[in-house]
Design an enzyme around this catalytic site. Sequence first.
Site, mmCIF file in Angstrom:
data_model
loop_
_atom_site.group_PDB
_atom_site.id
_atom_site.type_symbol
_atom_site.label_atom_id
_atom_site.label_comp_id
_atom_site.label_asym_id
_atom_site.label_seq_id
_atom_site.Cartn_x
_atom_site.Cartn_y
_atom_site.Cartn_z
ATOM 1 N N SER A 185 12.502 -70.975 40.469
ATOM 2 C CA SER A 185 12.109 -70.084 41.556
ATOM 3 C C SER A 185 13.210 -69.056 41.808
ATOM 4 C CB SER A 185 11.767 -70.903 42.808
ATOM 5 O OG SER A 185 11.049 -70.124 43.733
ATOM 6 N N ASP A 275 0.530 -71.037 39.506
ATOM 7 C CA ASP A 275 1.568 -70.802 40.511
ATOM 8 C C ASP A 275 1.079 -69.781 41.541
ATOM 9 O OD1 ASP A 275 3.939 -70.301 41.924
ATOM 10 O OD2 ASP A 275 5.174 -70.403 40.120
ATOM 11 N N HIS A 304 3.630 -74.155 41.625
ATOM 12 C CA HIS A 304 5.047 -74.069 41.963
ATOM 13 C C HIS A 304 5.531 -75.459 42.386
ATOM 14 C CE1 HIS A 304 8.096 -70.942 42.449
ATOM 15 N NE2 HIS A 304 8.586 -71.633 43.470
#
Length: 323
Positions: A185, A275, A304
């Site tokens: 991330s 995601d 995610h």
Amino acid sequence: MKLFDCQIEKLKDYRGIGEAPKDYDEYWNKAKAEMEKMPIDFRLVPASFFCNSAETFDLYFTGTGGAEIHCQFLKPKNKAKEKLPAIVQFHGYWTNSGDWSGKLGYIAEGYAVLAMDVRGQGGTSIDNGSYKGNTQSGHIIRGLEDDSPDKMFYRNVFLDAAQAVKVLAAMEDIDENNIFATGASQGGALTVACAALSPILKAAAPVYPYLCDFQGVYQNSFSGTTYEEMTWFFRQRDPNHLRENFFFSRLGYIDLKNITKYIKCPVMWTCALSDNICPPFAQMAAYNGITSKKEVVWFPEYGHEYLPFSGDMILNFFAENQK
């Protein structure tokens, strides 16, 4: 053809929306020159965390603008080699470098580990910057309205990431030819920026990176909380979008889709096709700009979140690229 291949086919040539600022190369050349002039004045303080396999330290170095950057630093107690390969780790948005024990798998394989706390977030690094304009939500737009784009928050964090590699390379017992980087991330974004700005880095393994294709994210009405501050900017600072061109031009300096052209090392990029935090199309806008050796590892049904066996793949990738 696999079902998800259709989606991948649409992503393989996507380069994002919007052009890089005209002085983009000059901007980052100047930033790198500033970093190169900075002394490597790190200090090590024995950490309170104890384990049998590693020496552990709180490491501090000076980042751009005089910020004090804190890292966790671990190295194997029983070294198999005089000089150790090393891994730099970067954490996700708003958090910190995490548990010491989470790095011991790398220690067992003979790597030293440096895990950096991003300035002004959940760790103990000190962000001493002052910012003009909106700072209500998040860090993407922090410093955007200053007279100079040099004051942008992520410009300095990108340089911190590259400086962390310089710190490792300066250590007597670290092999400067075998330094790797990884993170997910925001940590994935810093891994990419680090690979672009540090000629020392041997290989990079970003996992679903943040900070990609800002204008594409906005124009696709992507509503994930990670990018909500762009909407807040317009609501609070520019409700009629009179400064929209300025806004996206400034963000262009920290948009990963513009910086990946500088990467020279091998890259293994992990992307989850479901995601909804860091959308795949935005990630591919950055990935497609890489000209060095690269590969994408796809996780079609994952978002995610934890990606099974991805840690194993990253460790193998580093081993394959080690001299």
